[in-house]
Design a protein around this motif. Sequence first.
Motif, PDB file in Angstrom:
ATOM      1  N   ILE A 401      -0.145  -7.515  -7.943  1.00 23.41           N
ATOM      2  CA  ILE A 401       0.463  -6.873  -6.777  1.00 23.41           C
ATOM      3  C   ILE A 401      -0.172  -5.502  -6.592  1.00 23.41           C
ATOM      4  O   ILE A 401      -0.198  -4.693  -7.526  1.00 23.41           O
ATOM      5  CB  ILE A 401       1.990  -6.728  -6.952  1.00 23.41           C
ATOM      6  N   LEU A 402      -0.697  -5.262  -5.409  1.00 21.97           N
ATOM      7  CA  LEU A 402      -1.292  -3.968  -5.103  1.00 21.97           C
ATOM      8  C   LEU A 402      -0.250  -3.055  -4.467  1.00 21.97           C
ATOM      9  O   LEU A 402       0.506  -3.478  -3.584  1.00 21.97           O
ATOM     10  CB  LEU A 402      -2.476  -4.141  -4.138  1.00 21.97           C
ATOM     11  N   LYS A 403      -0.204  -1.801  -4.912  1.00 22.09           N
ATOM     12  CA  LYS A 403       0.766  -0.842  -4.394  1.00 22.09           C
ATOM     13  C   LYS A 403       0.218  -0.150  -3.150  1.00 22.09           C
ATOM     14  O   LYS A 403      -0.970  -0.226  -2.837  1.00 22.09           O
ATOM     15  CB  LYS A 403       1.097   0.190  -5.474  1.00 22.09           C
ATOM     16  N   ARG A 404       1.081   0.574  -2.470  1.00 24.84           N
ATOM     17  CA  ARG A 404       0.711   1.239  -1.228  1.00 24.84           C
ATOM     18  C   ARG A 404      -0.335   2.332  -1.433  1.00 24.84           C
ATOM     19  O   ARG A 404      -1.086   2.653  -0.514  1.00 24.84           O
ATOM     20  CB  ARG A 404       1.948   1.831  -0.549  1.00 24.84           C
ATOM     21  N   ASP A 405      -0.389   2.907  -2.637  1.00 22.74           N
ATOM     22  CA  ASP A 405      -1.381   3.953  -2.885  1.00 22.74           C
ATOM     23  C   ASP A 405      -2.665   3.390  -3.488  1.00 22.74           C
ATOM     24  O   ASP A 405      -3.573   4.144  -3.828  1.00 22.74           O
ATOM     25  CB  ASP A 405      -0.811   5.037  -3.806  1.00 22.74           C
ATOM     26  N   GLN A 406      -2.752   2.048  -3.597  1.00 28.04           N
ATOM     27  CA  GLN A 406      -3.935   1.422  -4.171  1.00 28.04           C
ATOM     28  C   GLN A 406      -4.834   0.764  -3.132  1.00 28.04           C
ATOM     29  O   GLN A 406      -6.029   0.657  -3.333  1.00 28.04           O
ATOM     30  CB  GLN A 406      -3.530   0.361  -5.214  1.00 28.04           C
ATOM     31  N   ALA A 407      -4.237   0.281  -2.037  1.00 22.99           N
ATOM     32  CA  ALA A 407      -5.036  -0.475  -1.072  1.00 22.99           C
ATOM     33  C   ALA A 407      -4.303  -0.661   0.251  1.00 22.99           C
ATOM     34  O   ALA A 407      -3.072  -0.711   0.286  1.00 22.99           O
ATOM     35  CB  ALA A 407      -5.379  -1.859  -1.653  1.00 22.99           C
ATOM     36  N   TYR A 408      -5.072  -0.771   1.317  1.00 24.05           N
ATOM     37  CA  TYR A 408      -4.495  -1.173   2.599  1.00 24.05           C
ATOM     38  C   TYR A 408      -3.847  -2.548   2.476  1.00 24.05           C
ATOM     39  O   TYR A 408      -2.860  -2.846   3.145  1.00 24.05           O
ATOM     40  CB  TYR A 408      -5.575  -1.201   3.688  1.00 24.05           C
ATOM     41  N   ILE A 409      -4.420  -3.390   1.627  1.00 24.60           N
ATOM     42  CA  ILE A 409      -3.828  -4.714   1.403  1.00 24.60           C
ATOM     43  C   ILE A 409      -2.418  -4.556   0.851  1.00 24.60           C
ATOM     44  O   ILE A 409      -1.505  -5.302   1.226  1.00 24.60           O
ATOM     45  CB  ILE A 409      -4.708  -5.552   0.443  1.00 24.60           C
ATOM     46  N   GLY A 410      -2.229  -3.577  -0.027  1.00 29.42           N
ATOM     47  CA  GLY A 410      -0.897  -3.301  -0.564  1.00 29.42           C
ATOM     48  C   GLY A 410       0.055  -2.831   0.517  1.00 29.42           C
ATOM     49  O   GLY A 410       1.230  -3.226   0.546  1.00 29.42           O
ATOM     50  N   VAL A 411      -0.434  -1.988   1.426  1.00 32.94           N
ATOM     51  CA  VAL A 411       0.389  -1.512   2.549  1.00 32.94           C
ATOM     52  C   VAL A 411       0.779  -2.689   3.442  1.00 32.94           C
ATOM     53  O   VAL A 411       1.942  -2.838   3.822  1.00 32.94           O
ATOM     54  CB  VAL A 411      -0.381  -0.457   3.378  1.00 32.94           C
ATOM     55  N   LEU A 412      -0.202  -3.521   3.774  1.00 26.94           N
ATOM     56  CA  LEU A 412       0.020  -4.681   4.642  1.00 26.94           C
ATOM     57  C   LEU A 412       1.113  -5.585   4.084  1.00 26.94           C
ATOM     58  O   LEU A 412       2.088  -5.920   4.783  1.00 26.94           O
ATOM     59  CB  LEU A 412      -1.294  -5.457   4.779  1.00 26.94           C
ATOM     60  N   ILE A 413       0.982  -5.987   2.826  1.00 21.06           N
ATOM     61  CA  ILE A 413       1.937  -6.930   2.238  1.00 21.06           C
ATOM     62  C   ILE A 413       3.301  -6.280   2.064  1.00 21.06           C
ATOM     63  O   ILE A 413       4.337  -6.892   2.343  1.00 21.06           O
ATOM     64  CB  ILE A 413       1.387  -7.490   0.905  1.00 21.06           C
TER      65      ILE A 413
END
Length: 623
Positions: A401-413
């Motif tokens: 699971i990617l966090k919001r501060d790790q990737a745009y993908i994390g923000v998206l999901i």
Amino acid sequence: MFQEVYDVIVVGAGHAGSEAAAAAANMGCKTLLVTMSLQNIAQMSCNPAMGGIAKGQIVREIDALGGYSGIVSDKTAIQFKMLNKSKGPAMWSPRVQSDRMRFAETWRLMLEQTPNLDFYQEMVRGLLIHNHKIQGIVTSLGVEIKAKTVVLTNGTFLNGLIHIGEKQFGGGRAGESAAFGITEDLVKFGFESGRMKTGTPPRVDGRSLDYSKMYEEPGDVNPDKFSYLDITQPLKHQKLCHMTYTSNLVHDILREGFDRSPMFNGRIQSLGPRYCPSIEDKINRFADKERHQLFIEPEGWDTVEVYVNGFSTSLPEDVQYKALRSVAGFEKVKFFRPGYAIEYDYFPPTQLKHTLETKLVEGLYFAGQINGTTGYEEAASQGLMAGINAALKVKEQEPFILKRDQAYIGVLIDDLITKGTEEPYRMFTSRAEFRTLLRQDNADSRLTPLSYNIGLASEKRLKRMEYKFNESEKMVQFFKETSVTPEEANPILLANESTPMNQSDKMFKVFSRPQINLDDMLKFEKVTAFIEENQLDREIIEQAEIQVKYSGYIEKERNNANKLVRLEDVKIPEHFDYSLIKSMSIEAKQKLTKIRPVTISQASRISGVSPSDISVLLIYMGR
């Protein structure tokens, strides 16, 4: 026919399905990709391009994680542009114009060369579920295929309905049939479904256009590329795109067809993408605008087919034709096919976990437009993450699971899971509160080590990332340790209207000045000597430049993010008037006024309310 039990079955071979299948197979899982047409794997259903604002960052992140989208985009690019170069690096976004036919062909050939991956062409009409656990799929021929996990990436095909004026017919996209049965199965098991809409412009014959009446839109003089690997190279030759405009005459012709438009006569009830509206929606919503831009995009190196970006429509074909013939350069236009709108089933993504596994059925994953998103890049990133997590589940390993501060993908999901969406979700840089950290240039250093640890990113990719990171850090250290005299620096400073120096200082401080850029620093012999001695390429030098010039912004952003977290539970006055906040987006005002959140925390989870909107709200409330 299918005796073995697959580790992962992926249903649908669009951008989400292709990335999901590649990820699961590359992680060592026995994977089956099922699609209604093997000829249309990773088909570019709408515009022939990858990347753009925030979307380019996502493609870079997919590549950094070991996905295929960046490589395929580079191999099939016909034009490259880095958008937003006039702004800071957090806003820079790569975009390529692609050769549509070669894009799909390259994807298929790469998938066919991927070990552990099988293919099957047929429609899936149902799911095998027992005790709320996935068991496999059922095809239209009644073939049962067993699996430990299933990833659904059905795009616009679930009960797809195409609209052109008064005409409507079933279809997943032009020339392809819709898929039936899966929605009904899922609803039966307790899932909530809804309907969404998207549209696409007409395709026209480029030989019938008069480009002399249009504006040229060339690619970058020194084009970059998407993939961090060296298996692809930047373009040496590029195709021209063009731009023209609609007019009041064009708008009047389009309005004549409004009574026959499915958007305005009630036949289409579902919501379309807010930020990619149809041409009829544009002239209805922005009636004060005398013209709208149209980007004329070639579909490939050799084909004459052209995509009319900005003219998405579901109006009757005769109205489309008449209106387009009134556009400058289109007076003698010939259609390949008219534009159309398509309605399809989706499932509100609040029914998913952050792994994209459904809460109701264990081992079942959703990715792409089935989750209410729009765009190739958003779909591909979800497919990648669903494929990764399906593989990890089979291996009984911790989820990824990617966090919001790790990737745009994390923000998206996180946005999808936490806030849900009632209209097609599109990624923007403003949705990310850590966007200075989530730049397109550093996706590899953010994500490649994480992907390598789960067995997806290759050792070659990791070593390349480490080399780039170490060399750029070495260059930053050089700027911190190396002094420059006023005699050396002042001619450059004065030429850029920057205050001259009175005494020697470190190069880092000189470079940090807003008036000074990389080209200025390359005028120092010490800098060019260091670059030549260490054989540094442009990518490393630009990375060092960003680290020097934006270190203060990055630190400030981290502090602001910490404050935002602490203030999440601040109460909003019951009768707060959002219309008074001029600097807040129109969408945010509409959503906040309608939902009336009680706390900042609740407001931040509403789809369409960006982190920047929350910051504005906090400031307005005196916090």
